[in-house]
Design a protein around this motif. Structure first.
Motif, mmCIF file in Angstrom:
data_model
loop_
_atom_site.group_PDB
_atom_site.id
_atom_site.type_symbol
_atom_site.label_atom_id
_atom_site.label_comp_id
_atom_site.label_asym_id
_atom_site.label_seq_id
_atom_site.Cartn_x
_atom_site.Cartn_y
_atom_site.Cartn_z
ATOM 1 N N GLN A 39 0.852 -1.193 0.000
ATOM 2 C CA GLN A 39 0.000 0.000 0.000
ATOM 3 C C GLN A 39 0.886 1.241 0.000
ATOM 4 N N VAL A 40 0.758 2.065 -1.020
ATOM 5 C CA VAL A 40 1.570 3.275 -1.145
ATOM 6 C C VAL A 40 1.091 4.297 -0.116
ATOM 7 N N PRO A 41 2.005 4.830 0.709
ATOM 8 C CA PRO A 41 1.601 5.842 1.683
ATOM 9 C C PRO A 41 0.952 7.050 1.006
ATOM 10 N N ALA A 42 -0.024 7.625 1.668
ATOM 11 C CA ALA A 42 -0.746 8.781 1.121
ATOM 12 C C ALA A 42 0.225 9.889 0.737
ATOM 13 N N GLY A 43 0.017 10.441 -0.440
ATOM 14 C CA GLY A 43 0.851 11.529 -0.922
ATOM 15 C C GLY A 43 2.142 11.100 -1.587
ATOM 16 N N GLU A 44 2.418 9.790 -1.637
ATOM 17 C CA GLU A 44 3.665 9.312 -2.218
ATOM 18 C C GLU A 44 3.455 8.524 -3.512
ATOM 19 N N GLU A 45 2.312 8.740 -4.123
ATOM 20 C CA GLU A 45 2.005 8.041 -5.373
ATOM 21 C C GLU A 45 3.009 8.383 -6.479
ATOM 22 N N SER A 46 3.407 9.631 -6.565
ATOM 23 C CA SER A 46 4.360 10.023 -7.614
ATOM 24 C C SER A 46 5.719 9.365 -7.397
ATOM 25 N N LEU A 47 6.120 9.184 -6.144
ATOM 26 C CA LEU A 47 7.385 8.496 -5.851
ATOM 27 C C LEU A 47 7.297 7.023 -6.248
ATOM 28 N N ALA A 48 6.153 6.408 -5.967
ATOM 29 C CA ALA A 48 5.956 5.004 -6.341
ATOM 30 C C ALA A 48 5.961 4.843 -7.857
ATOM 31 N N LYS A 49 5.316 5.766 -8.556
ATOM 32 C CA LYS A 49 5.295 5.705 -10.017
ATOM 33 C C LYS A 49 6.701 5.867 -10.590
ATOM 34 N N ARG A 50 7.507 6.730 -10.011
ATOM 35 C CA ARG A 50 8.885 6.913 -10.458
ATOM 36 C C ARG A 50 9.677 5.630 -10.233
ATOM 37 N N ALA A 51 9.461 4.972 -9.101
ATOM 38 C CA ALA A 51 10.143 3.704 -8.819
ATOM 39 C C ALA A 51 9.752 2.643 -9.842
ATOM 40 N N ILE A 52 8.472 2.601 -10.207
ATOM 41 C CA ILE A 52 7.994 1.642 -11.203
ATOM 42 C C ILE A 52 8.651 1.911 -12.552
ATOM 43 N N ILE A 53 8.654 3.157 -12.971
ATOM 44 C CA ILE A 53 9.215 3.527 -14.273
ATOM 45 C C ILE A 53 10.713 3.263 -14.338
ATOM 46 N N ASP A 54 11.427 3.549 -13.254
ATOM 47 C CA ASP A 54 12.890 3.446 -13.269
ATOM 48 C C ASP A 54 13.447 2.070 -12.936
ATOM 49 N N CYS A 55 12.590 1.115 -12.580
ATOM 50 C CA CYS A 55 13.090 -0.232 -12.305
ATOM 51 C C CYS A 55 13.596 -0.837 -13.617
ATOM 52 N N PRO A 56 14.900 -1.118 -13.709
ATOM 53 C CA PRO A 56 15.449 -1.603 -14.973
ATOM 54 C C PRO A 56 14.949 -2.987 -15.395
ATOM 55 N N VAL A 57 14.438 -3.774 -14.455
ATOM 56 C CA VAL A 57 13.958 -5.118 -14.804
ATOM 57 C C VAL A 57 12.440 -5.252 -14.681
ATOM 58 N N HIS A 58 11.756 -4.145 -14.449
ATOM 59 C CA HIS A 58 10.293 -4.111 -14.376
ATOM 60 C C HIS A 58 9.745 -5.086 -13.333
ATOM 61 N N ALA A 59 10.326 -5.034 -12.139
ATOM 62 C CA ALA A 59 9.925 -5.943 -11.062
ATOM 63 C C ALA A 59 8.779 -5.397 -10.211
ATOM 64 N N ILE A 60 8.356 -4.166 -10.469
ATOM 65 C CA ILE A 60 7.284 -3.543 -9.684
ATOM 66 C C ILE A 60 6.060 -3.357 -10.577
ATOM 67 N N ILE A 61 4.922 -3.777 -10.059
ATOM 68 C CA ILE A 61 3.683 -3.755 -10.830
ATOM 69 C C ILE A 61 2.599 -3.069 -9.993
ATOM 70 N N THR A 62 1.810 -2.219 -10.627
ATOM 71 C CA THR A 62 0.664 -1.614 -9.953
ATOM 72 C C THR A 62 -0.464 -2.624 -9.933
ATOM 73 N N THR A 63 -1.127 -2.731 -8.778
ATOM 74 C CA THR A 63 -2.282 -3.628 -8.680
ATOM 75 C C THR A 63 -3.544 -2.799 -8.614
ATOM 76 N N GLU A 64 -4.651 -3.395 -8.918
ATOM 77 C CA GLU A 64 -5.936 -2.705 -8.884
ATOM 78 C C GLU A 64 -6.547 -2.820 -7.496
#
Length: 65
Positions: A39-64
């Protein structure tokens, strides 16, 4: 927002922990560990999205949730 970490895919680059330290930490070998059950802490969605984009092996996935 919630994310899932594919631990078997992680290669220990550490970019996720650099971008979103309240969501990821690194174990003693440098591999990512997901905090807060993904669960992404409130207000840190942009940081989580940056982590997803910058992961070189695409190991992070957004869930619904």
């Amino acid at each position: 927002m919630k994310v899932r970490l594919e631990s078997a895919t992680c290669e220990g680059f550490g970019t996720c922990a650099n971008h979103a330290p309240n969501l990821f930490e690194l174990d003693e070998w440098g591999y990512a560990i997901l905090k807060h059950d993904g669960q992404v802490p409130a207000g840190e969605e942009s940081l989580a999205k940056r982590a997803i984009i910058d992961c070189p092996v695409h190991a992070i996935i957004t869930t619904e949730e």
